[in-house]
Design an enzyme around this catalytic site. Structure first.
Site, PDB file in Angstrom:
ATOM      1  N   GLU A  38       0.851  -1.190   0.000  1.00  0.00           N
ATOM      2  CA  GLU A  38       0.000   0.000   0.000  1.00  0.00           C
ATOM      3  C   GLU A  38       0.888   1.240   0.000  1.00  0.00           C
ATOM      4  OE1 GLU A  38      -3.405  -0.280   2.482  1.00  0.00           O
ATOM      5  OE2 GLU A  38      -3.935   1.840   2.262  1.00  0.00           O
ATOM      6  N   ARG A  39       0.646   2.108  -0.949  1.00  0.00           N
ATOM      7  CA  ARG A  39       1.424   3.341  -1.110  1.00  0.00           C
ATOM      8  C   ARG A  39       2.910   3.048  -1.360  1.00  0.00           C
ATOM      9  NH1 ARG A  39      -3.098   5.917  -2.222  1.00  0.00           N
ATOM     10  NH2 ARG A  39      -4.599   5.765  -0.534  1.00  0.00           N
TER      11      ARG A  39
ATOM     12  N   LYS B  61      -3.685  -0.220  14.154  1.00  0.00           N
ATOM     13  CA  LYS B  61      -4.553   0.819  13.583  1.00  0.00           C
ATOM     14  C   LYS B  61      -5.965   0.395  13.940  1.00  0.00           C
ATOM     15  CE  LYS B  61      -6.012   2.681   9.043  1.00  0.00           C
ATOM     16  NZ  LYS B  61      -5.634   2.815   7.618  1.00  0.00           N
TER      17      LYS B  61
ATOM     18  N   GLU C 108     -10.432   4.436   9.457  1.00  0.00           N
ATOM     19  CA  GLU C 108     -10.654   4.059   8.055  1.00  0.00           C
ATOM     20  C   GLU C 108     -11.209   2.643   7.927  1.00  0.00           C
ATOM     21  OE1 GLU C 108      -6.854   4.956   6.145  1.00  0.00           O
ATOM     22  OE2 GLU C 108      -7.501   7.015   5.791  1.00  0.00           O
TER      23      GLU C 108
ATOM     24  N   ARG D 257      -1.798   3.506  17.107  1.00  0.00           N
ATOM     25  CA  ARG D 257      -1.847   4.696  16.250  1.00  0.00           C
ATOM     26  C   ARG D 257      -2.975   5.657  16.623  1.00  0.00           C
ATOM     27  NH1 ARG D 257      -2.429   3.951  10.535  1.00  0.00           N
ATOM     28  NH2 ARG D 257      -0.648   5.160   9.837  1.00  0.00           N
TER      29      ARG D 257
ATOM     30  N   LYS E 250       1.005  10.568  13.623  1.00  0.00           N
ATOM     31  CA  LYS E 250       1.595  11.096  12.379  1.00  0.00           C
ATOM     32  C   LYS E 250       2.099  12.512  12.627  1.00  0.00           C
ATOM     33  CE  LYS E 250      -0.994   8.372   9.017  1.00  0.00           C
ATOM     34  NZ  LYS E 250      -1.825   8.342   7.793  1.00  0.00           N
TER      35      LYS E 250
ATOM     36  N   ASP F 166      -2.670  14.184   7.244  1.00  0.00           N
ATOM     37  CA  ASP F 166      -2.191  12.925   6.692  1.00  0.00           C
ATOM     38  C   ASP F 166      -1.003  13.121   5.753  1.00  0.00           C
ATOM     39  OD1 ASP F 166      -1.945  10.315   5.955  1.00  0.00           O
ATOM     40  OD2 ASP F 166      -3.716  10.261   4.674  1.00  0.00           O
TER      41      ASP F 166
ATOM     42  N   GLU G 231       3.740   9.063  -0.800  1.00  0.00           N
ATOM     43  CA  GLU G 231       2.335   8.991  -1.192  1.00  0.00           C
ATOM     44  C   GLU G 231       1.831  10.327  -1.725  1.00  0.00           C
ATOM     45  OE1 GLU G 231      -0.315   7.815   1.989  1.00  0.00           O
ATOM     46  OE2 GLU G 231      -2.107   8.289   0.817  1.00  0.00           O
TER      47      GLU G 231
HETATM   48  O1  GCW Z   1      -2.289   8.125   4.291  1.00  0.00           O
HETATM   49  C1  GCW Z   1      -3.393   7.299   4.383  1.00  0.00           C
HETATM   50  C2  GCW Z   1      -3.253   6.370   3.232  1.00  0.00           C
HETATM   51  C3  GCW Z   1      -3.732   4.977   3.499  1.00  0.00           C
HETATM   52  C4  GCW Z   1      -3.134   4.507   4.816  1.00  0.00           C
HETATM   53  C5  GCW Z   1      -3.605   5.434   5.916  1.00  0.00           C
HETATM   54  C6  GCW Z   1      -2.987   5.100   7.273  1.00  0.00           C
HETATM   55  C7  GCW Z   1      -2.404   2.313   5.439  1.00  0.00           C
HETATM   56  O2  GCW Z   1      -3.890   6.933   2.125  1.00  0.00           O
HETATM   57  O3  GCW Z   1      -3.328   4.186   2.423  1.00  0.00           O
HETATM   58  O4  GCW Z   1      -3.452   3.175   5.103  1.00  0.00           O
HETATM   59  O5  GCW Z   1      -3.259   6.752   5.626  1.00  0.00           O
HETATM   60  O6  GCW Z   1      -1.999   5.715   7.596  1.00  0.00           O
HETATM   61  O7  GCW Z   1      -3.502   4.260   7.966  1.00  0.00           O
END
Ligand code: GCW
Length: 670
Positions: free
Chosen positions: A147-148, A267, A271, A304, A339, A344, A372
């Site tokens: 992913e990414r 996590k 999402e 997280r 983060k 994001d 990303e």
């Molecule tokens: O930045 C976003 C991304 C998702 C990512 C999410 C996260 C792993 O678009 O792809 O998922 O954050 O950090 O959980």
């Protein structure tokens, strides 16, 4: 090698650019080899990290004899098991540490000095890492996608493990150890419950065995609903007895296989991922349940704080709103992983206000190494300056650990873009010592990865140092954020509207452009997100006349004619920023062109090609954003701004056929 290169190589003989044979980038910054026979004196028998230290020195060291010694005196005890001293005089160099891994790190330090051409005649070095936990987070999926990830497929060949051990696993460990990274979370935070299956754990063990001699511990991202999905229980409620027992048993199983297992990354309730809130429990209750099961084994939980839900509340405020009330409730082996910014991983964000709001909790910063939101592996963007901005605002002493979302894949050069290797490198170096400067890191990396000739290092270093600001300028200047194309986040789509999509996944939510102006009002008159910062900062951010320009539209919605600190209108300032971004990418191309004599052909042309994509993309960004915003501002492009190369209606039709784990190729781009 062409004749031309040969001649030039001779012209510059005596300088460290002699090796111009083709390179695929696979050796990273560890390209030194020596035919000299290093003399190593080490009495310690049977220690895997020390064996590795000796191997490295034998392979590469060409100087005076090296003595490796474990030392438990007060000085070395204070430096810890990973800290070390390097002392050298005319006769020998002594590497000393209270830990075996410390000696391995000392060896890498010494070799770095050699590779960067440092004066080795007298050495008196003392090192101790700023954090005990310095991890990479891989967002790698069981099916091999990342992913990414923009450097191919996952490095982990799950279907071949544990029987087949790719030589790249050790190369990976070695590269990490050489820059001080001591932990790796192998799988995506969007974690499959299968991660914890007994079959998968034997594969994880195989990797842990390869990494251990390099001082690297393995961690796993876990799905909070694993007791249900994998264990077939009826619930995953963290306060349920059976659930706790399930986790205890699973944890025992893991530690039987991997005695130095690091712990879990989670996590939860983010999402769409499951979490304790599904059962009316808090994040602290969820994290603490896992922490209790890991505690007897010495493991930790990295929980997280990346949470937001489609409510009316400003997304930038949500993590704070949810986590601040839990300050002080987390057990001592829980670290809340936050983060760097409140949204994001945008090209530029203010720091997440959680970092100054949870004094009674252990916090760690999560940086994103993979690009990303910064042009994937097509754009050259050196990230050290961005991370240094973070450390300029958040005291590094207030953090317990550090994590970086990896940009590594199975491509030969590991990271897709040869310069993306610099971000892996910079992350490791800053995790070890956040006080290093971006300049120092760029110099070190260039000298080791290419050559140490100042005629190469100086201009290319300047190019690297300017690259992050350039990306901010051509993508999202003055505090704009998240105006990316849907899902893949590569190019601009400030107009993006997807029927039925969450508003906070769409650009107009963030830029709020209209005929009255542009920007997200997070001041007192708006969402008041500014109030989540300490008073002095909140005060600064709240007033558009004192708010730093780089965060102006992050905190304010302002009319197009708003007068900037330098007297120009907001519209004109915006236009100039985009133009500046494009100009810098042109300059980067010129700089690189002049570097041909110093770089092997393969890497030279690969990088030149990517720089050309980057420049075209910068124009694309500038045209898309200015032409679109102009439909609201109705103002002319000011003098000095070159005419758009594209038409808005054409750019609005662009749809890149890529998923969230691919970089676009040249032919897909406008
Ligand atoms: O930045 C976003 C991304 C998702 C990512 C999410 C996260 C792993 O678009 O792809 O998922 O954050 O950090 O959980």
């Amino acid at each position: 090698m062409t004749i031309k290169l040969l001649t030039i190589g001779l012209l510059f003989s005596g300088l460290a650019c002699e090796s111009l044979s083709a390179e695929d980038g696979s050796r990273l910054w560890l390209r030194q080899d020596s035919t000299a026979q290093a003399t190593i004196n080490c009495k310690i028998q049977q220690s895997a990290p020390i064996e590795k230290a000796k191997e490295e020195l034998k392979r590469t060291w060409s100087g005076k004899p090296v003595v490796l010694e474990l030392n438990y005196d007060t000085e070395h005890k204070a430096l810890g098991r990973e800290g070390y001293t390097i002392k050298g005089d005319t006769d020998s160099v002594r590497l000393e540490s209270a830990g075996e891994t410390g000696l391995l790190y000392a060896a890498y330090h010494l070799l770095r000095l050699q590779a960067t051409g440092a004066d080795l005649s007298r050495l008196d070095i003392r090192e101790k890492p700023a954090y005990d936990i310095r991890t990479l987070n891989h967002w790698d999926n069981p099916d091999g996608t990342v992913e990414r990830g923009y450097a191919g497929q996952s490095l982990w060949e799950w279907d071949k493990l544990p029987d087949t051990i790719s030589p790249r696993y050790e190369a990976y460990a070695r590269a990490n150890a050489s820059i001080g990274i001591n932990g790796t979370v192998l799988n995506n935070v969007n974690a499959s419950p299968e991660t914890l299956s007994s079959n998968n754990l034997t594969k994880v063990k195989a990797l842990a065995d390869v990494f251990r001699p390099y001082g690297i511990r393995v961690y796993l991202s876990v799905n909070f609903a694993s007791p249900k999905a994998l264990g077939k229980l009826l619930t995953a409620d963290p306060l349920d007895k059976e659930v706790t027992e399930w986790w205890e048993k699973k944890t025992d199983e893991i530690y039987n296989l991997i005695p130095d297992f690091g712990g879990f990354l989670v996590k939860a309730n983010s999402e769409g991922q499951p979490g304790p809130c599904d059962y009316g429990r808090t994040h602290a209750e969820g994290a603490n349940m896992l922490a209790r099961t890991l505690k007897p084994h010495g493991g930790i939980v990295m929980w997280r704080a990346f949470v937001y839900s489609p409510t009316d509340s400003d997304r930038a405020k949500q993590a704070y709103n949810e986590f601040k009330p839990l300050d002080g409730e987390f057990l001592d082996n829980v670290i809340v992983q936050v983060k760097n910014g409140p949204i994001d991983f945008q090209p530029r964000e203010p720091y997440s206000p959680l970092f100054t709001a949870m004094p009674h909790s252990q916090l760690m910063a999560e940086f994103q190494i993979t690009q990303e939101y910064l042009g994937h592996s097509n754009h050259l963007v050196f990230l050290a300056p961005m991370w240094k901005e973070f450390f300029g605002d958040v005291s590094h002493q207030s953090l317990r650990a550090i994590a970086g979302v990896s940009n590594i894949g199975d491509e030969a050069n590991w990271c897709g873009h040869d310069f993306a290797q610099a971000n892996w490198y910079a992350f490791g170096r800053l995790a070890w010592n956040p006080e290093l400067t971006s300049e120092q890191i760029a110099e070190e990396w260039l000298a080791q990865t290419f050559c140490s000739d100042p005629r190469f290092v100086n201009p290319v270093k300047e190019m690297m140092l300017a690259s992050h600001e350039a990306a901010v300028n051509y993508m999202m200047p003055l505090g704009l954020h998240h105006i990316f194309a849907w899902n893949h986040h590569y190019g601009p789509e400030p107009w993006c509207h997807i029927k039925g999509a969450r508003p906070d996944w769409l650009p107009p939510y963030y830029h709020q452009a209209g005929k009255n102006g542009i920007g997200f009002d997070r001041s007192l008159t708006g969402s008041n997100a500014a109030a989540q910062y300490p008073d002095s900062l909140a005060c600064l951010f709240n007033n558009p006349h004192t708010c730093p320009d780089e965060f102006l539209l992050w905190f304010h919605h302002l009319p197009w004619h708003f007068k900037m600190k330098d007297g120009q209108t907001l519209w004109n300032a915006l236009c100039h920023k985009y133009e500046e971004g494009v100009l810098t990418t042109e300059k980067m191309q010129e700089t690189w062109k002049a570097m041909e004599p110093y770089v092997d052909k393969e890497r030279f042309s690969r990088i030149a090609e990517r720089l050309s994509i980057q420049k075209n993309d910068a124009v694309w960004w500038k045209d898309a954003c200015l032409l679109y915003f102009q439909t609201f501002s109705k103002m002319k492009l000011p003098k000095g701004i070159r005419k758009p190369e594209h038409k808005l209606k054409d750019l609005m039709k662009v749809k890149l056929p890529i998923s969230n784990y691919e970089r676009p190729t040249k032919d897909m781009l406008p």
